[in-house]
Design a protein around this motif. Structure first.
Motif, PDB file in Angstrom:
ATOM      1  N   SER A 116       0.813  -1.225   0.000  1.00 30.00           N
ATOM      2  CA  SER A 116       0.000   0.000   0.000  1.00 30.00           C
ATOM      3  C   SER A 116       0.840   1.267   0.000  1.00 30.00           C
ATOM      4  O   SER A 116       0.306   2.368  -0.160  1.00 30.00           O
ATOM      5  CB  SER A 116      -0.929   0.011   1.214  1.00 30.00           C
ATOM      6  OG  SER A 116      -0.183   0.006   2.417  1.00 30.00           O
ATOM      7  N   LEU A 117       2.162   1.118   0.184  1.00 31.28           N
ATOM      8  CA  LEU A 117       3.027   2.295   0.286  1.00 31.28           C
ATOM      9  C   LEU A 117       3.057   3.088  -1.010  1.00 31.28           C
ATOM     10  O   LEU A 117       3.057   4.324  -0.989  1.00 31.28           O
ATOM     11  CB  LEU A 117       4.443   1.857   0.677  1.00 31.28           C
ATOM     12  CG  LEU A 117       5.453   2.984   0.898  1.00 31.28           C
ATOM     13  CD1 LEU A 117       4.985   3.934   1.975  1.00 31.28           C
ATOM     14  CD2 LEU A 117       6.815   2.400   1.266  1.00 31.28           C
ATOM     15  N   ASP A 118       3.073   2.391  -2.124  1.00 27.67           N
ATOM     16  CA  ASP A 118       3.121   3.071  -3.424  1.00 27.67           C
ATOM     17  C   ASP A 118       1.905   3.967  -3.600  1.00 27.67           C
ATOM     18  O   ASP A 118       2.009   5.125  -4.041  1.00 27.67           O
ATOM     19  CB  ASP A 118       3.202   2.037  -4.541  1.00 27.67           C
ATOM     20  CG  ASP A 118       3.504   2.673  -5.887  1.00 27.67           C
ATOM     21  OD1 ASP A 118       3.967   3.825  -5.912  1.00 27.67           O
ATOM     22  OD2 ASP A 118       3.281   2.024  -6.917  1.00 27.67           O
ATOM     23  N   HIS A 119       0.737   3.451  -3.263  1.00 29.22           N
ATOM     24  CA  HIS A 119      -0.498   4.230  -3.380  1.00 29.22           C
ATOM     25  C   HIS A 119      -0.492   5.410  -2.417  1.00 29.22           C
ATOM     26  O   HIS A 119      -0.902   6.518  -2.771  1.00 29.22           O
ATOM     27  CB  HIS A 119      -1.703   3.332  -3.108  1.00 29.22           C
ATOM     28  CG  HIS A 119      -3.011   4.048  -3.167  1.00 29.22           C
ATOM     29  ND1 HIS A 119      -3.490   4.634  -4.321  1.00 29.22           N
ATOM     30  CD2 HIS A 119      -3.950   4.277  -2.198  1.00 29.22           C
ATOM     31  CE1 HIS A 119      -4.662   5.206  -4.067  1.00 29.22           C
ATOM     32  NE2 HIS A 119      -4.948   5.001  -2.786  1.00 29.22           N
ATOM     33  N   GLN A 120       0.008   5.192  -1.201  1.00 29.07           N
ATOM     34  CA  GLN A 120       0.042   6.277  -0.222  1.00 29.07           C
ATOM     35  C   GLN A 120       1.027   7.363  -0.619  1.00 29.07           C
ATOM     36  O   GLN A 120       0.808   8.543  -0.349  1.00 29.07           O
ATOM     37  CB  GLN A 120       0.404   5.724   1.166  1.00 29.07           C
ATOM     38  CG  GLN A 120       0.223   6.744   2.272  1.00 29.07           C
ATOM     39  CD  GLN A 120       0.363   6.150   3.657  1.00 29.07           C
ATOM     40  OE1 GLN A 120       1.102   6.659   4.489  1.00 29.07           O
ATOM     41  NE2 GLN A 120      -0.343   5.053   3.918  1.00 29.07           N
ATOM     42  N   LEU A 121       2.115   6.991  -1.290  1.00 24.30           N
ATOM     43  CA  LEU A 121       3.073   7.987  -1.764  1.00 24.30           C
ATOM     44  C   LEU A 121       2.443   8.913  -2.796  1.00 24.30           C
ATOM     45  O   LEU A 121       2.688  10.122  -2.791  1.00 24.30           O
ATOM     46  CB  LEU A 121       4.300   7.297  -2.361  1.00 24.30           C
ATOM     47  CG  LEU A 121       5.370   6.811  -1.389  1.00 24.30           C
ATOM     48  CD1 LEU A 121       6.389   5.932  -2.097  1.00 24.30           C
ATOM     49  CD2 LEU A 121       6.068   7.983  -0.724  1.00 24.30           C
ATOM     50  N   TYR A 124       0.124  11.249  -0.917  1.00 21.40           N
ATOM     51  CA  TYR A 124       0.920  12.206  -0.150  1.00 21.40           C
ATOM     52  C   TYR A 124       1.514  13.274  -1.072  1.00 21.40           C
ATOM     53  O   TYR A 124       1.504  14.468  -0.751  1.00 21.40           O
ATOM     54  CB  TYR A 124       2.021  11.457   0.589  1.00 21.40           C
ATOM     55  CG  TYR A 124       3.108  12.344   1.143  1.00 21.40           C
ATOM     56  CD1 TYR A 124       2.911  13.058   2.324  1.00 21.40           C
ATOM     57  CD2 TYR A 124       4.340  12.471   0.492  1.00 21.40           C
ATOM     58  CE1 TYR A 124       3.908  13.876   2.824  1.00 21.40           C
ATOM     59  CE2 TYR A 124       5.332  13.277   0.987  1.00 21.40           C
ATOM     60  CZ  TYR A 124       5.109  13.974   2.158  1.00 21.40           C
ATOM     61  OH  TYR A 124       6.093  14.774   2.647  1.00 21.40           O
ATOM     62  N   HIS A 125       2.013  12.854  -2.222  1.00 24.78           N
ATOM     63  CA  HIS A 125       2.627  13.801  -3.161  1.00 24.78           C
ATOM     64  C   HIS A 125       1.611  14.833  -3.627  1.00 24.78           C
ATOM     65  O   HIS A 125       1.890  16.043  -3.666  1.00 24.78           O
ATOM     66  CB  HIS A 125       3.200  13.030  -4.347  1.00 24.78           C
ATOM     67  CG  HIS A 125       3.941  13.904  -5.316  1.00 24.78           C
ATOM     68  ND1 HIS A 125       3.354  14.420  -6.451  1.00 24.78           N
ATOM     69  CD2 HIS A 125       5.216  14.365  -5.311  1.00 24.78           C
ATOM     70  CE1 HIS A 125       4.235  15.153  -7.102  1.00 24.78           C
ATOM     71  NE2 HIS A 125       5.371  15.135  -6.442  1.00 24.78           N
ATOM     72  N   ASP A 126       0.421  14.389  -3.993  1.00 26.65           N
ATOM     73  CA  ASP A 126      -0.617  15.324  -4.437  1.00 26.65           C
ATOM     74  C   ASP A 126      -1.076  16.220  -3.295  1.00 26.65           C
ATOM     75  O   ASP A 126      -1.400  17.401  -3.508  1.00 26.65           O
ATOM     76  CB  ASP A 126      -1.811  14.546  -5.001  1.00 26.65           C
ATOM     77  CG  ASP A 126      -1.459  13.817  -6.295  1.00 26.65           C
ATOM     78  OD1 ASP A 126      -0.499  14.235  -6.963  1.00 26.65           O
ATOM     79  OD2 ASP A 126      -2.144  12.829  -6.618  1.00 26.65           O
TER      80      ASP A 126
END
Length: 239
Positions: A116-121, A124-126
């Motif tokens: 799930s880290l990729d999706h959370q990144l 977070y970036h947006d």
């Protein structure tokens, strides 16, 4: 040169890598014509012969073989593009994103969290792009502080965990490389029986040479003299 600095932090390093990769990609996409203009200008200025780029390319290793390529195609595709692609690939292989950091800390990130880290990144970036308070940060420590102040460490816990891990890492790989380089200088074939403790002491003195420059000889002499009884007293000139 910036990535070789000892006090480099991961956030700034990633920013520099992204910028360099973007510049290299722009050079690959739109830089060949400008490059050729510089080559032509250099040729005219120094009165050197300019290769006919529309002519057939001749391989110097096999001059009789027909290549069916023009000089333009060879130098643009086989040289210009190839070199830049190698540089881009080198950056992609040697410098990874924060997400790669989680793969080395399996005890801190479960399998589900790593997925799930990729999706959370992305979220977070947006999110931080729309927040002006994140625009003028200078270090990873500032990022961690602002995340707590804005309570984004609660909405993005995995990102905050990565930031905390990054803060305690020795991020300048150049320091480790210097240690191994110094080891090859100190422990040579003629000094291959040096023990681990003595080798460690020698490496510290060699690596921290700038710090040792502030230590005066008299201090070293007194320290050495007080370790045990000596038959003679050392003098500064004899050190």
């Amino acid at each position: 040169m910036a990535l070789q600095q000892r006090d480099q932090d991961i956030l700034n390093a990633i920013s520099l890598v992204k910028f360099t990769k973007r510049q290299l990609q722009n050079l690959r996409d739109d830089g060949f014509d400008a490059f050729m203009e510089k080559v032509l200008s250099f040729s005219e200025k120094n009165n050197t012969e300019m290769l006919n780029m529309a002519g057939d390319f001749v391989d110097s290793r096999m001059p009789r073989k027909i290549t069916n390529k023009s000089n333009l195609h060879h130098y643009k595709v086989n040289c210009f593009y190839t070199v830049l692609d190698m540089q881009l690939q080198e950056f992609n292989d040697r410098f990874n994103e924060l997400m790669r950091l989680a793969e080395f800390y399996l005890d801190d990130f479960s399998f589900v969290e790593r997925k799930s880290l990729d999706h959370q990144l992305d979220i977070y970036h947006d999110n931080v792009q729309q927040d002006d308070i994140f625009t003028n940060l200078k270090s990873l420590g500032d990022l961690a502080q602002v995340m707590v102040e804005t309570r984004k460490h609660l909405s993005h816990p995995l990102i905050y965990r990565l930031v905390k891990l990054s803060l305690i890492l020795l991020v300048a790989a150049s320091s480790n490389e210097r240690c191994f380089s110094v080891m090859n200088i100190v422990k040579t074939t003629s000094r291959n029986r040096i023990g681990d403790q003595f080798l460690s002491d020698c490496l510290v003195c060699y690596i921290k040479i700038h710090d040792l420059e502030s230590v005066i000889n008299e201090t070293v002499i007194k320290r050495f003299q007080n370790m045990s009884e000596r038959r003679i007293h050392l003098e500064d000139e004899g050190l």
